[in-house]
Design an enzyme around this catalytic site. Structure first.
Site, PDB file in Angstrom:
ATOM      1  N   GLU A   1       0.965  -1.256  -0.116  1.00  0.00           N
ATOM      2  CA  GLU A   1       0.064   0.119   0.048  1.00  0.00           C
ATOM      3  C   GLU A   1       1.024   1.285  -0.093  1.00  0.00           C
ATOM      4  O   GLU A   1       1.557   1.446   0.974  1.00  0.00           O
ATOM      5  CB  GLU A   1      -0.993   0.072   1.485  1.00  0.00           C
ATOM      6  CG  GLU A   1      -2.182   0.644   1.257  1.00  0.00           C
ATOM      7  CD  GLU A   1      -1.961   1.942   2.128  1.00  0.00           C
ATOM      8  OE1 GLU A   1      -1.545   2.766   1.585  1.00  0.00           O
ATOM      9  OE2 GLU A   1      -2.226   1.742   3.109  1.00  0.00           O
TER      10      GLU A   1
ATOM     11  N   CYS B   1      -2.427   7.704   4.879  1.00  0.00           N
ATOM     12  CA  CYS B   1      -2.451   7.517   3.495  1.00  0.00           C
ATOM     13  C   CYS B   1      -3.588   7.885   2.617  1.00  0.00           C
ATOM     14  O   CYS B   1      -3.661   8.002   1.325  1.00  0.00           O
ATOM     15  CB  CYS B   1      -2.239   6.118   3.241  1.00  0.00           C
ATOM     16  SG  CYS B   1      -2.906   4.870   4.752  1.00  0.00           S
TER      17      CYS B   1
HETATM   18  P1  NAP Z   1       9.639   3.164   3.824  1.00  0.00           P
HETATM   19  O1  NAP Z   1      10.878   3.943   3.594  1.00  0.00           O
HETATM   20  O2  NAP Z   1       8.980   2.997   2.497  1.00  0.00           O
HETATM   21  O3  NAP Z   1       9.867   2.053   4.816  1.00  0.00           O
HETATM   22  C1  NAP Z   1       8.996   1.125   5.255  1.00  0.00           C
HETATM   23  C2  NAP Z   1       9.625  -0.203   5.598  1.00  0.00           C
HETATM   24  O4  NAP Z   1      10.235  -0.532   4.399  1.00  0.00           O
HETATM   25  C3  NAP Z   1      10.816  -0.104   6.652  1.00  0.00           C
HETATM   26  O5  NAP Z   1      10.952  -1.071   7.408  1.00  0.00           O
HETATM   27  C4  NAP Z   1      12.002  -0.073   5.610  1.00  0.00           C
HETATM   28  O6  NAP Z   1      13.091  -0.450   6.294  1.00  0.00           O
HETATM   29  C5  NAP Z   1      11.568  -1.048   4.688  1.00  0.00           C
HETATM   30  N1  NAP Z   1      12.191  -0.644   3.192  1.00  0.00           N
HETATM   31  C6  NAP Z   1      12.107   0.594   2.618  1.00  0.00           C
HETATM   32  N2  NAP Z   1      12.846   0.278   1.391  1.00  0.00           N
HETATM   33  C7  NAP Z   1      13.399  -0.771   1.554  1.00  0.00           C
HETATM   34  C8  NAP Z   1      14.153  -1.481   0.625  1.00  0.00           C
HETATM   35  N3  NAP Z   1      14.781  -1.013  -0.651  1.00  0.00           N
HETATM   36  N4  NAP Z   1      14.866  -2.755   0.991  1.00  0.00           N
HETATM   37  C9  NAP Z   1      14.520  -3.207   2.237  1.00  0.00           C
HETATM   38  N5  NAP Z   1      13.794  -2.724   2.932  1.00  0.00           N
HETATM   39  C10 NAP Z   1      13.284  -1.550   2.597  1.00  0.00           C
HETATM   40  O7  NAP Z   1       8.435   4.100   4.409  1.00  0.00           O
HETATM   41  P2  NAP Z   1       8.527   4.888   5.744  1.00  0.00           P
HETATM   42  O8  NAP Z   1       9.898   4.773   6.647  1.00  0.00           O
HETATM   43  O9  NAP Z   1       7.248   4.502   6.500  1.00  0.00           O
HETATM   44  O10 NAP Z   1       8.479   6.320   5.571  1.00  0.00           O
HETATM   45  C11 NAP Z   1       9.079   6.941   4.224  1.00  0.00           C
HETATM   46  C12 NAP Z   1       8.163   7.670   3.327  1.00  0.00           C
HETATM   47  O11 NAP Z   1       7.104   6.646   3.160  1.00  0.00           O
HETATM   48  C13 NAP Z   1       7.359   8.855   3.726  1.00  0.00           C
HETATM   49  O12 NAP Z   1       7.850  10.033   3.754  1.00  0.00           O
HETATM   50  C14 NAP Z   1       6.169   8.805   2.831  1.00  0.00           C
HETATM   51  O13 NAP Z   1       6.360   9.355   1.733  1.00  0.00           O
HETATM   52  C15 NAP Z   1       5.785   7.296   2.710  1.00  0.00           C
HETATM   53  N6  NAP Z   1       4.926   6.643   3.727  1.00  0.00           N
HETATM   54  C16 NAP Z   1       3.642   6.481   2.651  1.00  0.00           C
HETATM   55  C17 NAP Z   1       2.660   5.961   3.458  1.00  0.00           C
HETATM   56  C18 NAP Z   1       1.095   5.908   2.645  1.00  0.00           C
HETATM   57  O14 NAP Z   1       0.429   5.117   3.360  1.00  0.00           O
HETATM   58  N7  NAP Z   1       1.252   6.130   1.623  1.00  0.00           N
HETATM   59  C19 NAP Z   1       2.768   5.709   4.807  1.00  0.00           C
HETATM   60  C20 NAP Z   1       3.825   5.631   5.316  1.00  0.00           C
HETATM   61  C21 NAP Z   1       4.757   6.165   4.877  1.00  0.00           C
HETATM   62  P3  NAP Z   1      14.135   0.468   6.910  1.00  0.00           P
HETATM   63  O15 NAP Z   1      13.367   1.231   8.210  1.00  0.00           O
HETATM   64  O16 NAP Z   1      15.504  -0.227   7.024  1.00  0.00           O
HETATM   65  O17 NAP Z   1      14.428   1.715   5.753  1.00  0.00           O
END
Ligand code: NAP
Length: 495
Positions: free
Chosen positions: A253, A290
């Site tokens: 999502e 979201c």
């Molecule tokens: P994220 O960076 O996508 O990370 C979510 C999870 O996935 C974390 O556990 C992260 O691990 C892991 N992950 C991400 N990229 C990875 C990769 N290339 N390889 C392995 N594991 C990976 O999301 P976030 O930390 O929640 O927030 C960052 C951004 O996500 C926000 O600024 C926002 O734009 C977006 N977000 C969107 C929603 C939505 O509902 N649309 C919700 C939350 C966040 P690590 O912690 O080790 O990086």
């Protein structure tokens, strides 16, 4: 996961908004391997428990969470910066979600049982007896979300659905709230012992570098993944799932701007109410939902446009700074709002502000034509940033609806006078979003039977699924047909 595995392991620190950071055991690819092995051996037993036993386990987890509710709230407020009432409310949502799934599987609704009787006399060929039911897929990987420390984390929607389905789970906790994750895991551990559930049915690993998440989605024991997070992270993990020797479904999502289409009749009579409602929904939880309605589409010459813009500006300008979930998210908001303000054809009404870990709303305006031509301004800026799109006329509104990407939600505000335009928009919006609302705002997602929280890419990576509501269990089930089985060998679900 506990025991000797953790002895001598590296630690990582939490990053609370106040107080001292706390130490946690650090995840590694090797720990993921152990968790996935444990999840596989537990699956063999857990998947054969009756629906009632699994339902009792879900209810027991909810009870254990209630017992440590105050501790969860206390550490949750420090780690996430979310206000206490929000965390209490989210815990209520998490426990009701567990109880709803318990009820759902007790009723056997998830099995979708179909039976075709044998037709031995059929010509030219006899028909064998066929029995079909939905069966658990195997161990499931769940990535805890930063923005829902409870409802989309260790025993949030994805885990509750997987456990209800009969799957075991390996959770990668989000580093934004390791203390909450660990407390929730202890509640699950107590429920596991109380209900005699196989050890290793739920495993938590947190911290560590990207190799942890990568190993989790590529481990051969994992059969499906539930994820809520960024488009970049979700897409990278989706690609890894697709590139496996045996590809598996990745239920991600990701991003959505949740456009709100305000039709002329509604704007004429409700400009003030709409501006306040939008500003309120946009800034709720520092815009970290979201379903945050980041884009509003209006017809430029409509009666009420000026009033709407003035009031939205007033409301947003008066909204105080809010703490964001992590420094990374605050910095992404800062970058996203800078990119928006520097985009061609975008007028800045209120400049979004972001500090090290806080944010204030931003308000921007662009023309329908510019919005259609510049895909990058159609992308989500996670946080309280609003973009008003002024279309020249109703036909441009229609073109905007056709051009937007997949969304979790689309909203129409309308009065009776708008019915013809609403009827024209509906078939387009139906193809774009998982949920379409009339005269409401999309933040606030009911956990219910008819809820759909998903949508075409990039809202989600699998448009046929939802990550909220009882239908979300289908992501972790697979139909299996049992042909010509003697009664004694048929699985218990058919008896
Ligand atoms: P994220 O960076 O996508 O990370 C979510 C999870 O996935 C974390 O556990 C992260 O691990 C892991 N992950 C991400 N990229 C990875 C990769 N290339 N390889 C392995 N594991 C990976 O999301 P976030 O930390 O929640 O927030 C960052 C951004 O996500 C926000 O600024 C926002 O734009 C977006 N977000 C969107 C929603 C939505 O509902 N649309 C919700 C939350 C966040 P690590 O912690 O080790 O990086």
């Amino acid at each position: 996961i506990g025991g000797n595995w953790l002895e001598g392991r590296e630690r990582f620190y939490s990053a609370p908004t106040k107080g001292e950071p706390k130490q946690f055991y650090c995840g590694t690819a090797e720990l993921i391997d152990k968790a996935c092995e444990t999840a596989e051996s537990a699956f063999l037993e857990y998947s054969h428990l009756s629906a009632n036993q699994r339902a009792d386990f879900l209810d027991a987890i909810a009870e254990e969470l209630d017992l440590i509710g105050d501790d969860i709230t206390e550490i949750g407020v420090l780690e996430t910066g979310l206000p206490e009432p929000r965390l209490i409310g989210e815990r209520g949502r998490t426990t009701s979600q567990l109880r709803l799934f318990a009820q759902h599987i007790r009723e056997g609704m998830h099995l979708d049982i179909r039976k075709d009787k044998a037709l031995p006399e059929r010509k030219p060929l006899p028909r064998p007896e066929l029995n079909m039911a939905q069966m658990p897929v195997g161990p499931v990987a769940v990535f805890g979300a930063s923005n829902f420390p409870l409802a989309f984390s260790v025993v949030g929607g994805d885990t509750a659905a997987a456990l209800a389905a009969g799957c075991t789970v390996v959770v990668k906790g989000h580093s934004a709230h390791p203390g909450v994750s660990e407390l929730v895991a202890t509640a699950v551990e107590k429920a596991t012992i109380r209900c005699g559930i196989p050890v290793g049915t739920l495993n938590l690993v947190q911290g560590g570098d990207r190799s942890v998440g990568e190993r989790l989605v590529t481990h051969p024991n994992i059969q499906a993944v539930g994820f809520t997070g960024s488009l970049a992270g979700g897409r990278a993990l989706f690609n890894l799932c697709a590139a496996r020797p045996e590809p598996i479904p990745f239920f991600g999502e990701l991003g959505s701007v949740n456009p709100v289409f305000v039709l002329k009749g509604a704007l004429k009579v409700r400009a003030k109410e709409l501006a306040q409602g939008w500003a309120n929904s946009l800034t709720m939880g520092a815009g970290q939902f979201c379903t945050n309605p980041g884009v509003v589409v209006l017809v430029r010459e409509s009666e009420g446009v000026e009033e709407f813009l003035q009031l939205a500006e007033l409301e947003l300008a008066e909204t105080a700074d809010q703490t964001m979930l992590t420094e990374g998210i605050a910095s992404a908001y800062c970058d996203g709002s800078k990119a928006m303000s520097q985009s061609t054809g975008v007028e800045e009404i209120i400049a979004a502000k972001a500090g090290v870990r806080n944010a204030a709303p931003g308000l921007y305006i662009t023309s329908g034509q510019n919005f259609i031509e510049n895909e990058h301004i159609q992308e989500e800026v996670f946080g309280p940033l609003g973009l008003v799109v002024l279309a020249e006329d109703e036909s441009e509104v229609f073109t905007i609806a056709r051009k937007i990407k997949g969304q979790l939600t689309c909203t129409i505000h309308m009065e009776e006078a708008d019915i013809i335009q609403a009827e024209q928009l509906l078939p387009v919006l139906q193809r774009k979003a998982g949920r379409i609302l009339v005269n409401g705002f999309p933040t606030g997602v009911e956990v219910a039977d008819a809820m759909v929280h998903g949508g075409p890419y990039p809202a989600s990576t699998n448009f046929g699924a939802t990550s909220v509501g009882t239908l979300s269990i289908r992501r972790f089930l697979r139909p299996v047909c049992f042909q010509n089985f003697p009664d004694v060998l048929l699985p218990k679900v058919f008896k």
